[in-house]
Design a protein around this motif. Structure first.
Motif, short mmCIF file in Angstrom:
data_model
loop_
_atom_site.label_atom_id
_atom_site.label_comp_id
_atom_site.label_asym_id
_atom_site.label_seq_id
_atom_site.Cartn_x
_atom_site.Cartn_y
_atom_site.Cartn_z
N LYS A 268 -2.21 7.54 -6.77
CA LYS A 268 -1.69 8.24 -8.28
C LYS A 268 -2.75 7.74 -9.11
CE LYS A 268 3.25 8.17 -7.13
NZ LYS A 268 3.24 7.05 -6.04
N LYS A 269 -3.09 8.79 -10.03
CA LYS A 269 -4.10 8.73 -10.90
C LYS A 269 -3.32 8.69 -12.38
CE LYS A 269 -7.79 11.50 -8.78
NZ LYS A 269 -8.66 12.40 -9.00
N GLY A 270 -3.83 7.66 -13.13
CA GLY A 270 -3.23 7.40 -14.41
C GLY A 270 -2.16 6.89 -14.50
N VAL A 271 -1.64 6.15 -13.36
CA VAL A 271 -0.11 5.24 -13.28
C VAL A 271 -0.66 3.76 -13.09
CG1 VAL A 271 1.80 4.94 -12.09
CG2 VAL A 271 0.83 7.30 -12.29
N LYS A 272 -0.03 3.25 -14.20
CA LYS A 272 -0.48 1.83 -14.24
C LYS A 272 0.54 0.76 -13.62
CE LYS A 272 -3.59 2.18 -18.15
NZ LYS A 272 -3.72 1.64 -19.69
N ILE B 33 0.91 -1.09 -0.08
CA ILE B 33 0.10 0.07 -0.13
C ILE B 33 0.78 1.09 0.07
CG2 ILE B 33 -1.87 1.16 1.11
CD1 ILE B 33 -2.54 -1.85 0.34
N GLY B 34 0.96 1.87 -1.03
CA GLY B 34 1.92 3.03 -1.27
C GLY B 34 3.16 2.66 -2.30
N ALA B 35 3.02 3.39 -3.22
CA ALA B 35 4.19 3.30 -4.25
C ALA B 35 4.96 4.49 -4.39
CB ALA B 35 3.48 3.05 -5.63
N ASN C 235 -6.78 2.02 -6.13
CA ASN C 235 -6.60 2.76 -5.15
C ASN C 235 -7.37 2.52 -3.76
OD1 ASN C 235 -9.49 3.67 -5.28
ND2 ASN C 235 -8.82 5.17 -6.73
N ASP C 236 -7.46 3.05 -2.59
CA ASP C 236 -7.99 2.67 -1.43
C ASP C 236 -9.42 2.12 -1.69
OD1 ASP C 236 -5.34 3.49 -0.41
OD2 ASP C 236 -6.18 5.03 0.93
N GLU C 237 -10.15 2.65 -2.52
CA GLU C 237 -11.61 2.47 -2.95
C GLU C 237 -11.53 1.14 -3.27
OE1 GLU C 237 -13.38 5.50 -5.15
OE2 GLU C 237 -13.12 7.08 -3.57
N ASP C 238 -10.65 0.56 -3.77
CA ASP C 238 -10.58 -0.79 -4.47
C ASP C 238 -10.34 -2.05 -3.50
OD1 ASP C 238 -11.26 0.19 -7.16
OD2 ASP C 238 -9.36 0.99 -7.13
#
Length: 204
Positions: free
Chosen positions: A37-41, A8-10, A51-54
């Motif tokens: 982070k958005k848009g980072v695969k 958890i955390g990159a 993300n946390d919601e997943d």
């Protein structure tokens, strides 16, 4: 059986976590990250799973997790993440580097990580969700609370007690039998020779 684990955390601390986990052969396989982070695969060629919601969805596939972002200004983000993972049902193992010495007479609680070159001597205890960073020394009979970060090269001498959520800076030396309270920040390269109360910032 090799256990699949998510981090958890990159970020920077995650790089060190990967290195430590990889040193323990045939125990864990890192399958990816959860990060905001958005848009980072991908991060370091490992998949960003969401993300946390997943997390609840991810838990259906993977049962092991580690909080892999660091702690300097406050322990609260790590604590909140740890509690959320536990509530969902994740198992958070303690991780000890192959290149650390950890006394068979000492204890470490869930979700804590001991980095390369650390020495944990006899009859010491480390609480939940802690970071014991590179080349730090935890001497005999030390008690470290939950959600603490002992930074690289710190020396915690015998009989010291450190309260929950406290950060000990790099290169700091804590004199034997000193008691440090909860939610304290001890700056780098400090010599702590007397007790410190809760919620203190102790500067060099």
């Amino acid at each position: 059986m090799i256990k699949k684990i998510i981090l958890i955390g990159a970020g920077g601390h995650a790089k060190s976590c990967i290195d430590v986990i990889s040193s323990i052969k045939n125990k864990y396989k890192i399958v990816g990250f959860v990060d905001q982070k958005k848009g980072v695969k991908k991060f370091l060629n490992l998949e960003i799973l969401g993300n946390d919601e997943d997390l609840k969805k991810i838990f259906k596939r993977y049962k092991y997790a580690l909080v892999s972002f660091g702690q300097i200004k406050s322990y609260r983000s790590r604590e909140a993440c740890f509690k959320k993972l536990k509530k969902i049902g994740f198992y958070l193992p303690s991780i000890v580097s192959k290149y650390a010495y950890f006394s068979k007479n000492s204890k470490i609680d869930e979700g804590s990580i001991v980095m390369h070159g650390v020495v944990v001597n006899a009859f010491s205890s480390i609480g939940k969700n802690c970071i014991i960073n590179t080349n730090s020394t935890i001497e005999h009979d030390v008690k470290i609370g939950n959600n603490c970060h002992i930074a690289g090269g710190a020396v915690i001498n015998g009989g010291v007690i450190i309260g929950d959520g406290t950060f000990i800076g790099s290169g700091t030396v804590v004199k034997q039998s000193v008691k440090i309270g909860r939610n304290c920040i001890i700056s780098a390269n400090t010599f702590v020779r007397k007790d410190i109360k809760n919620n203190q910032i102790f500067l060099r």
